[in-house]
Design a protein around this motif. Structure first.
Motif, PDB file in Angstrom:
ATOM      1  N   GLU A 141       6.882   1.578 -12.891  1.00  0.00           N
ATOM      2  CA  GLU A 141       7.019   0.124 -12.747  1.00  0.00           C
ATOM      3  C   GLU A 141       6.703  -0.301 -11.325  1.00  0.00           C
ATOM      4  O   GLU A 141       6.161  -1.380 -11.101  1.00  0.00           O
ATOM      5  CB  GLU A 141       8.431  -0.315 -13.120  1.00  0.00           C
ATOM      6  N   ALA A 142       7.042   0.561 -10.353  1.00  0.00           N
ATOM      7  CA  ALA A 142       6.767   0.245  -8.956  1.00  0.00           C
ATOM      8  C   ALA A 142       5.302   0.478  -8.594  1.00  0.00           C
ATOM      9  O   ALA A 142       4.792  -0.137  -7.659  1.00  0.00           O
ATOM     10  CB  ALA A 142       7.671   1.083  -8.051  1.00  0.00           C
ATOM     11  N   ALA A 143       4.628   1.377  -9.312  1.00  0.00           N
ATOM     12  CA  ALA A 143       3.220   1.681  -9.035  1.00  0.00           C
ATOM     13  C   ALA A 143       2.434   1.755 -10.349  1.00  0.00           C
ATOM     14  O   ALA A 143       2.066   2.830 -10.804  1.00  0.00           O
ATOM     15  CB  ALA A 143       3.115   2.998  -8.281  1.00  0.00           C
ATOM     16  N   PRO A 144       2.164   0.611 -10.979  1.00  0.00           N
ATOM     17  CA  PRO A 144       1.507   0.631 -12.294  1.00  0.00           C
ATOM     18  C   PRO A 144       0.065   1.135 -12.272  1.00  0.00           C
ATOM     19  O   PRO A 144      -0.451   1.581 -13.286  1.00  0.00           O
ATOM     20  CB  PRO A 144       1.571  -0.833 -12.741  1.00  0.00           C
ATOM     21  N   GLU A 145      -0.604   1.095 -11.114  1.00  0.00           N
ATOM     22  CA  GLU A 145      -2.000   1.519 -11.044  1.00  0.00           C
ATOM     23  C   GLU A 145      -2.151   3.018 -10.753  1.00  0.00           C
ATOM     24  O   GLU A 145      -3.256   3.512 -10.624  1.00  0.00           O
ATOM     25  CB  GLU A 145      -2.744   0.726  -9.960  1.00  0.00           C
ATOM     26  N   ALA A 146      -1.051   3.747 -10.679  1.00  0.00           N
ATOM     27  CA  ALA A 146      -1.081   5.172 -10.348  1.00  0.00           C
ATOM     28  C   ALA A 146      -1.558   6.023 -11.523  1.00  0.00           C
ATOM     29  O   ALA A 146      -1.447   5.632 -12.685  1.00  0.00           O
ATOM     30  CB  ALA A 146       0.311   5.618  -9.922  1.00  0.00           C
ATOM     31  N   ASP A 147      -2.088   7.199 -11.188  1.00  0.00           N
ATOM     32  CA  ASP A 147      -2.490   8.184 -12.192  1.00  0.00           C
ATOM     33  C   ASP A 147      -1.295   9.076 -12.497  1.00  0.00           C
ATOM     34  O   ASP A 147      -0.595   9.514 -11.589  1.00  0.00           O
ATOM     35  CB  ASP A 147      -3.637   9.047 -11.670  1.00  0.00           C
ATOM     36  N   VAL A 148      -1.070   9.371 -13.787  1.00  0.00           N
ATOM     37  CA  VAL A 148       0.115  10.127 -14.194  1.00  0.00           C
ATOM     38  C   VAL A 148      -0.302  11.312 -15.059  1.00  0.00           C
ATOM     39  O   VAL A 148      -1.130  11.178 -15.951  1.00  0.00           O
ATOM     40  CB  VAL A 148       1.086   9.235 -15.001  1.00  0.00           C
ATOM     41  N   THR A 149       0.312  12.474 -14.765  1.00  0.00           N
ATOM     42  CA  THR A 149       0.110  13.675 -15.568  1.00  0.00           C
ATOM     43  C   THR A 149       1.462  14.335 -15.764  1.00  0.00           C
ATOM     44  O   THR A 149       2.176  14.583 -14.795  1.00  0.00           O
ATOM     45  CB  THR A 149      -0.838  14.664 -14.860  1.00  0.00           C
ATOM     46  N   THR A 150       1.821  14.614 -17.016  1.00  0.00           N
ATOM     47  CA  THR A 150       3.070  15.304 -17.322  1.00  0.00           C
ATOM     48  C   THR A 150       2.743  16.617 -18.012  1.00  0.00           C
ATOM     49  O   THR A 150       1.961  16.645 -18.956  1.00  0.00           O
ATOM     50  CB  THR A 150       3.977  14.452 -18.224  1.00  0.00           C
ATOM     51  N   THR A 151       3.349  17.713 -17.520  1.00  0.00           N
ATOM     52  CA  THR A 151       3.132  19.027 -18.097  1.00  0.00           C
ATOM     53  C   THR A 151       4.467  19.747 -18.232  1.00  0.00           C
ATOM     54  O   THR A 151       5.456  19.360 -17.614  1.00  0.00           O
ATOM     55  CB  THR A 151       2.197  19.885 -17.223  1.00  0.00           C
ATOM     56  N   GLY A 152       4.470  20.792 -19.041  1.00  0.00           N
ATOM     57  CA  GLY A 152       5.641  21.643 -19.161  1.00  0.00           C
ATOM     58  C   GLY A 152       6.361  21.487 -20.480  1.00  0.00           C
ATOM     59  O   GLY A 152       6.269  20.457 -21.141  1.00  0.00           O
ATOM     60  N   ILE A 153       7.058  22.565 -20.857  1.00  0.00           N
ATOM     61  CA  ILE A 153       7.863  22.556 -22.072  1.00  0.00           C
ATOM     62  C   ILE A 153       9.334  22.711 -21.716  1.00  0.00           C
ATOM     63  O   ILE A 153      10.151  21.893 -22.099  1.00  0.00           O
ATOM     64  CB  ILE A 153       7.406  23.681 -23.029  1.00  0.00           C
ATOM     65  N   ILE A 154       9.663  23.740 -20.959  1.00  0.00           N
ATOM     66  CA  ILE A 154      11.057  23.975 -20.554  1.00  0.00           C
ATOM     67  C   ILE A 154      11.351  23.238 -19.249  1.00  0.00           C
ATOM     68  O   ILE A 154      12.365  22.575 -19.125  1.00  0.00           O
ATOM     69  CB  ILE A 154      11.307  25.489 -20.377  1.00  0.00           C
ATOM     70  N   ILE A 155      10.443  23.373 -18.296  1.00  0.00           N
ATOM     71  CA  ILE A 155      10.542  22.645 -17.028  1.00  0.00           C
ATOM     72  C   ILE A 155       9.488  21.539 -17.076  1.00  0.00           C
ATOM     73  O   ILE A 155       8.292  21.810 -17.105  1.00  0.00           O
ATOM     74  CB  ILE A 155      10.282  23.573 -15.818  1.00  0.00           C
ATOM     75  N   LEU A 156       9.932  20.297 -17.064  1.00  0.00           N
ATOM     76  CA  LEU A 156       9.013  19.161 -17.090  1.00  0.00           C
ATOM     77  C   LEU A 156       8.561  18.843 -15.674  1.00  0.00           C
ATOM     78  O   LEU A 156       9.372  18.805 -14.753  1.00  0.00           O
ATOM     79  CB  LEU A 156       9.695  17.942 -17.689  1.00  0.00           C
ATOM     80  N   ARG A 157       7.269  18.634 -15.509  1.00  0.00           N
ATOM     81  CA  ARG A 157       6.723  18.274 -14.210  1.00  0.00           C
ATOM     82  C   ARG A 157       5.798  17.089 -14.391  1.00  0.00           C
ATOM     83  O   ARG A 157       4.831  17.150 -15.145  1.00  0.00           O
ATOM     84  CB  ARG A 157       5.964  19.439 -13.605  1.00  0.00           C
ATOM     85  N   THR A 158       6.105  16.001 -13.693  1.00  0.00           N
ATOM     86  CA  THR A 158       5.276  14.805 -13.746  1.00  0.00           C
ATOM     87  C   THR A 158       4.688  14.563 -12.372  1.00  0.00           C
ATOM     88  O   THR A 158       5.417  14.518 -11.380  1.00  0.00           O
ATOM     89  CB  THR A 158       6.108  13.586 -14.189  1.00  0.00           C
ATOM     90  N   LEU A 159       3.362  14.426 -12.314  1.00  0.00           N
ATOM     91  CA  LEU A 159       2.656  14.121 -11.077  1.00  0.00           C
ATOM     92  C   LEU A 159       2.180  12.676 -11.138  1.00  0.00           C
ATOM     93  O   LEU A 159       1.481  12.288 -12.071  1.00  0.00           O
ATOM     94  CB  LEU A 159       1.453  15.041 -10.893  1.00  0.00           C
ATOM     95  N   ILE A 160       2.554  11.902 -10.149  1.00  0.00           N
ATOM     96  CA  ILE A 160       2.117  10.513 -10.038  1.00  0.00           C
ATOM     97  C   ILE A 160       1.336  10.416  -8.737  1.00  0.00           C
ATOM     98  O   ILE A 160       1.881  10.689  -7.664  1.00  0.00           O
ATOM     99  CB  ILE A 160       3.320   9.548 -10.028  1.00  0.00           C
ATOM    100  N   SER A 161       0.057  10.060  -8.808  1.00  0.00           N
ATOM    101  CA  SER A 161      -0.773  10.020  -7.611  1.00  0.00           C
ATOM    102  C   SER A 161      -1.459   8.670  -7.493  1.00  0.00           C
ATOM    103  O   SER A 161      -1.712   7.990  -8.482  1.00  0.00           O
ATOM    104  CB  SER A 161      -1.807  11.138  -7.627  1.00  0.00           C
ATOM    105  N   GLY A 162      -1.751   8.309  -6.231  1.00  0.00           N
ATOM    106  CA  GLY A 162      -2.418   7.040  -5.984  1.00  0.00           C
ATOM    107  C   GLY A 162      -2.352   6.643  -4.532  1.00  0.00           C
ATOM    108  O   GLY A 162      -2.196   7.486  -3.640  1.00  0.00           O
ATOM    109  N   ASP A 163      -2.441   5.361  -4.283  1.00  0.00           N
ATOM    110  CA  ASP A 163      -2.397   4.787  -2.944  1.00  0.00           C
ATOM    111  C   ASP A 163      -1.051   5.098  -2.282  1.00  0.00           C
ATOM    112  O   ASP A 163      -0.004   4.959  -2.920  1.00  0.00           O
ATOM    113  CB  ASP A 163      -2.602   3.276  -3.067  1.00  0.00           C
ATOM    114  N   PRO A 164      -1.033   5.535  -1.012  1.00  0.00           N
ATOM    115  CA  PRO A 164       0.231   5.913  -0.359  1.00  0.00           C
ATOM    116  C   PRO A 164       1.301   4.824  -0.348  1.00  0.00           C
ATOM    117  O   PRO A 164       2.484   5.125  -0.518  1.00  0.00           O
ATOM    118  CB  PRO A 164      -0.192   6.263   1.065  1.00  0.00           C
ATOM    119  N   VAL A 165       0.909   3.572  -0.189  1.00  0.00           N
ATOM    120  CA  VAL A 165       1.896   2.494  -0.140  1.00  0.00           C
ATOM    121  C   VAL A 165       2.583   2.317  -1.495  1.00  0.00           C
ATOM    122  O   VAL A 165       3.816   2.215  -1.576  1.00  0.00           O
ATOM    123  CB  VAL A 165       1.237   1.170   0.314  1.00  0.00           C
TER     124      VAL A 165
END
Length: 74
Positions: free
Chosen positions: A35-59
């Protein structure tokens, strides 16, 4: 749950890691960050340990970091 923030000046990466038993909290924190960064790229991986990467503009990713940490407290 572990939240990490990495920046290289041009792009930033917000990493959210959690165990599968904390799925609802993980989803809530990721939603708050997006919600704070709607234009960010998101990738979620994992089955037992969930890992979500949110990348984009530093601000916007820094704003997402603050939103995620605030939501994690509740």
């Amino acid at each position: 749950m572990k939240i990490d923030y990495i920046t290289n000046g041009v792009r930033s990466i917000l990493t959210i890691k959690s165990f599968i038993l904390c799925l609802s909290e993980h989803i809530r924190v990721v939603d708050a960050a997006l919600e704070a960064a709607p234009e960010a790229d998101v990738t979620t991986t994992g089955i037992i340990i969930l890992r979500t990467l949110i990348s984009g503009d530093p601000v916007s990713i820094f704003a997402a970091l603050n939103a995620a940490r605030q939501e994690e407290e509740y």
